[in-house]
Design a protein around this motif. Structure first.
Motif, short mmCIF file in Angstrom:
data_model
loop_
_atom_site.label_atom_id
_atom_site.label_comp_id
_atom_site.label_asym_id
_atom_site.label_seq_id
_atom_site.Cartn_x
_atom_site.Cartn_y
_atom_site.Cartn_z
N VAL A 47 0.84 -1.20 0.00
CA VAL A 47 0.00 0.00 0.00
C VAL A 47 0.87 1.25 0.00
N GLY A 48 1.94 1.24 0.78
CA GLY A 48 2.85 2.39 0.83
C GLY A 48 3.53 2.63 -0.51
N SER A 49 3.95 1.55 -1.17
CA SER A 49 4.59 1.68 -2.49
C SER A 49 3.62 2.24 -3.51
N THR A 50 2.40 1.76 -3.49
CA THR A 50 1.38 2.26 -4.42
C THR A 50 1.11 3.74 -4.17
N ALA A 51 1.01 4.13 -2.91
CA ALA A 51 0.77 5.54 -2.60
C ALA A 51 1.94 6.41 -3.06
N ALA A 52 3.16 5.94 -2.86
CA ALA A 52 4.33 6.71 -3.28
C ALA A 52 4.36 6.87 -4.80
N SER A 75 1.81 6.78 -6.84
CA SER A 75 0.72 7.68 -7.21
C SER A 75 1.11 9.14 -6.97
N LEU A 76 1.78 9.40 -5.87
CA LEU A 76 2.22 10.75 -5.57
C LEU A 76 3.23 11.24 -6.60
N CYS A 81 1.34 11.96 -9.89
CA CYS A 81 0.58 13.21 -9.79
C CYS A 81 1.50 14.43 -9.83
#
Length: 89
Positions: A67-72, A74-75, A78
């Motif tokens: 989840v952390g890798s996916t969020a990073a 995505s950031l 963006c």
């Protein structure tokens, strides 16, 4: 396993050591399945219960890292899009 037929203690040991091998190779699903199979044979095995807790902790950690890798990612994506839009002006 043929020679172990009828000797429940040896079968439990084999399941446990196979689960440990899967755990060390980071195949947590297979390890968890084997420990659950072991617990169906001997539900009071404290060693298997604590090992199952250890496996569940590793699974939770791996999911959190995913989840952390996916969020990073995505950031970062963006940020690149915003940078591209900002440079167009």
């Amino acid at each position: 396993m043929r020679s172990l037929r009828g000797n429940a203690f040896s079968i439990v040991d084999c399941l446990y050591y196979e689960a440990v091998g899967h755990f060390r190779c980071k195949r947590t699903k297979e390890a968890r399945d084997l420990v659950l199979q072991l617990l169906s044979c001997t539900p009071a095995c404290r060693q298997a219960i604590s090992f199952l807790d250890m496996i569940d902790d590793r699974i939770a950690t791996e999911q959190l890292l995913g989840v952390g890798s996916t969020a990073a990612l995505s950031l970062i994506l963006c940020s690149l899009v915003m940078l591209a839009l900002w440079r167009r002006r």
